[in-house]
Scaffold this active site. Structure first.
Site, PDB file in Angstrom:
ATOM      1  N   CYS A  65       0.836  -1.209   0.000  1.00  0.00           N
ATOM      2  CA  CYS A  65       0.000   0.000   0.000  1.00  0.00           C
ATOM      3  C   CYS A  65       0.871   1.260   0.000  1.00  0.00           C
ATOM      4  O   CYS A  65       1.550   1.551   0.984  1.00  0.00           O
ATOM      5  CB  CYS A  65      -0.915  -0.040   1.225  1.00  0.00           C
ATOM      6  SG  CYS A  65      -1.793   1.487   1.579  1.00  0.00           S
ATOM      7  N   CYS A  68       0.088   3.797   2.733  1.00  0.00           N
ATOM      8  CA  CYS A  68       0.561   3.275   4.024  1.00  0.00           C
ATOM      9  C   CYS A  68       2.044   3.560   4.205  1.00  0.00           C
ATOM     10  O   CYS A  68       2.477   3.987   5.277  1.00  0.00           O
ATOM     11  CB  CYS A  68       0.331   1.762   4.114  1.00  0.00           C
ATOM     12  SG  CYS A  68      -1.400   1.249   4.044  1.00  0.00           S
TER      13      CYS A  68
END
Length: 142
Positions: A65, A68
Protein backbone atom coordinates in the site's frame (compact mmCIF):
# COMPACT_ATOMS: atom_id res chain seq x y z
CA UNK A 1 7.90 -10.16 20.78
CA UNK A 2 11.30 -8.69 20.13
CA UNK A 3 12.58 -5.48 21.66
CA UNK A 4 13.49 -2.59 19.38
CA UNK A 5 16.55 -0.37 19.82
CA UNK A 6 15.37 3.26 19.98
CA UNK A 7 17.40 6.45 20.24
CA UNK A 8 16.32 8.88 22.94
CA UNK A 9 15.14 12.15 21.35
CA UNK A 10 16.58 14.13 24.28
CA UNK A 11 20.12 12.73 24.62
CA UNK A 12 20.57 10.27 21.74
CA UNK A 13 21.28 7.24 23.95
CA UNK A 14 20.18 3.91 22.54
CA UNK A 15 17.51 2.10 24.55
CA UNK A 16 15.98 -1.36 24.25
CA UNK A 17 12.18 -0.96 24.12
CA UNK A 18 10.01 -4.10 24.31
CA UNK A 19 6.78 -4.44 22.32
CA UNK A 20 4.83 -4.93 25.55
CA UNK A 21 5.70 -3.84 29.09
CA UNK A 22 3.91 -3.07 32.34
CA UNK A 23 5.22 0.48 32.51
CA UNK A 24 6.26 3.21 30.10
CA UNK A 25 9.73 3.18 28.48
CA UNK A 26 12.19 5.84 29.56
CA UNK A 27 15.76 6.54 28.58
CA UNK A 28 18.25 4.70 30.76
CA UNK A 29 20.65 7.65 30.60
CA UNK A 30 18.53 10.80 31.02
CA UNK A 31 15.10 9.47 32.08
CA UNK A 32 13.17 11.12 29.22
CA UNK A 33 10.33 9.26 27.54
CA UNK A 34 11.41 7.38 24.42
CA UNK A 35 9.28 6.67 21.33
CA UNK A 36 7.41 3.40 21.66
CA UNK A 37 6.84 1.76 18.28
CA UNK A 38 5.88 -1.91 18.24
CA UNK A 39 4.60 -4.45 15.78
CA UNK A 40 1.51 -6.40 16.73
CA UNK A 41 -0.65 -9.09 15.16
CA UNK A 42 -3.53 -11.42 15.83
CA UNK A 43 -1.66 -13.25 18.60
CA UNK A 44 0.06 -10.26 20.26
CA UNK A 45 -2.60 -7.53 20.02
CA UNK A 46 -3.86 -7.98 23.58
CA UNK A 47 -0.39 -7.68 25.14
CA UNK A 48 0.89 -4.91 22.87
CA UNK A 49 -2.24 -2.75 22.55
CA UNK A 50 -5.05 -3.62 24.94
CA UNK A 51 -2.87 -3.94 28.05
CA UNK A 52 -0.83 -0.80 27.35
CA UNK A 53 -0.71 1.84 30.09
CA UNK A 54 -0.46 4.50 27.37
CA UNK A 55 -2.96 5.39 24.66
CA UNK A 56 -2.08 3.45 21.51
CA UNK A 57 -2.18 4.72 17.95
CA UNK A 58 -2.80 1.58 15.88
CA UNK A 59 -1.64 1.68 12.26
CA UNK A 60 -3.37 -0.98 10.14
CA UNK A 61 -1.29 -1.17 6.96
CA UNK A 62 0.09 -3.45 4.23
CA UNK A 63 3.50 -3.47 2.55
CA UNK A 64 2.00 -3.14 -0.96
CA UNK A 65 0.00 0.00 0.00
CA UNK A 66 1.62 3.24 -1.22
CA UNK A 67 -0.33 5.57 1.10
CA UNK A 68 0.56 3.27 4.02
CA UNK A 69 4.25 3.57 3.21
CA UNK A 70 3.99 7.36 2.88
CA UNK A 71 2.21 7.86 6.21
CA UNK A 72 4.48 5.51 8.19
CA UNK A 73 7.32 8.04 8.75
CA UNK A 74 4.72 10.63 9.79
CA UNK A 75 3.34 8.26 12.42
CA UNK A 76 6.84 7.51 13.68
CA UNK A 77 7.53 11.25 14.04
CA UNK A 78 4.26 11.63 15.98
CA UNK A 79 5.34 8.75 18.25
CA UNK A 80 8.61 10.62 18.83
CA UNK A 81 6.80 13.92 19.48
CA UNK A 82 4.54 12.16 22.00
CA UNK A 83 7.27 9.98 23.53
CA UNK A 84 6.22 8.77 26.98
CA UNK A 85 2.57 9.68 26.26
CA UNK A 86 1.66 7.55 23.22
CA UNK A 87 2.50 4.13 21.82
CA UNK A 88 2.44 3.35 18.09
CA UNK A 89 1.44 -0.21 17.16
CA UNK A 90 1.86 -1.29 13.55
CA UNK A 91 -0.31 -4.16 12.26
CA UNK A 92 0.18 -5.71 8.84
CA UNK A 93 -3.39 -6.52 7.76
CA UNK A 94 -2.20 -9.25 5.37
CA UNK A 95 -0.70 -11.12 8.33
CA UNK A 96 -3.53 -10.37 10.81
CA UNK A 97 -6.87 -11.45 9.30
CA UNK A 98 -8.68 -11.67 12.66
CA UNK A 99 -7.82 -8.07 13.54
CA UNK A 100 -8.76 -6.92 10.04
CA UNK A 101 -12.15 -8.53 10.48
CA UNK A 102 -12.58 -7.30 14.07
CA UNK A 103 -12.06 -3.66 13.04
CA UNK A 104 -13.87 -3.95 9.70
CA UNK A 105 -10.85 -2.97 7.63
CA UNK A 106 -11.97 -2.23 4.08
CA UNK A 107 -9.51 0.52 3.26
CA UNK A 108 -5.97 1.21 4.45
CA UNK A 109 -4.20 2.85 6.03
CA UNK A 110 -6.65 2.77 8.91
CA UNK A 111 -5.65 4.45 12.15
CA UNK A 112 -7.24 3.62 15.47
CA UNK A 113 -6.68 5.37 18.77
CA UNK A 114 -7.19 3.04 21.71
CA UNK A 115 -7.09 3.87 25.40
CA UNK A 116 -7.38 1.22 28.11
CA UNK A 117 -8.15 -1.39 25.46
CA UNK A 118 -11.14 0.58 24.18
CA UNK A 119 -11.48 2.12 20.73
CA UNK A 120 -11.62 5.91 21.10
CA UNK A 121 -11.31 7.14 17.50
CA UNK A 122 -10.87 5.85 13.95
CA UNK A 123 -9.50 7.48 10.81
CA UNK A 124 -9.09 6.04 7.31
CA UNK A 125 -6.55 7.20 4.75
CA UNK A 126 -3.21 8.94 4.71
CA UNK A 127 -3.05 12.58 5.77
CA UNK A 128 -0.32 15.20 6.23
CA UNK A 129 1.47 15.36 9.55
CA UNK A 130 -0.28 18.55 10.73
CA UNK A 131 -3.71 16.97 10.10
CA UNK A 132 -2.83 13.79 12.00
CA UNK A 133 -1.26 15.80 14.83
CA UNK A 134 -4.43 17.88 15.15
CA UNK A 135 -6.56 14.70 15.09
CA UNK A 136 -4.48 13.23 17.93
CA UNK A 137 -4.66 16.44 19.99
CA UNK A 138 -8.40 16.70 19.42
CA UNK A 139 -8.91 13.08 20.43
CA UNK A 140 -6.71 13.42 23.54
CA UNK A 141 -8.70 16.50 24.61
CA UNK A 142 -12.00 14.60 24.52
Amino acid sequence: MAAEIVACPACGAKNRVPAAAKGVPHCGRCGSGVPWVAEAGDDTFAAVVEQSKLPVLVDLWAPWCGPCRSVSPVLERLAETHAGKLKLAKINVDESPRLSQRFGVQSIPMLLLMRGGELVARRVGAAPEHVLAAWLEETFAS
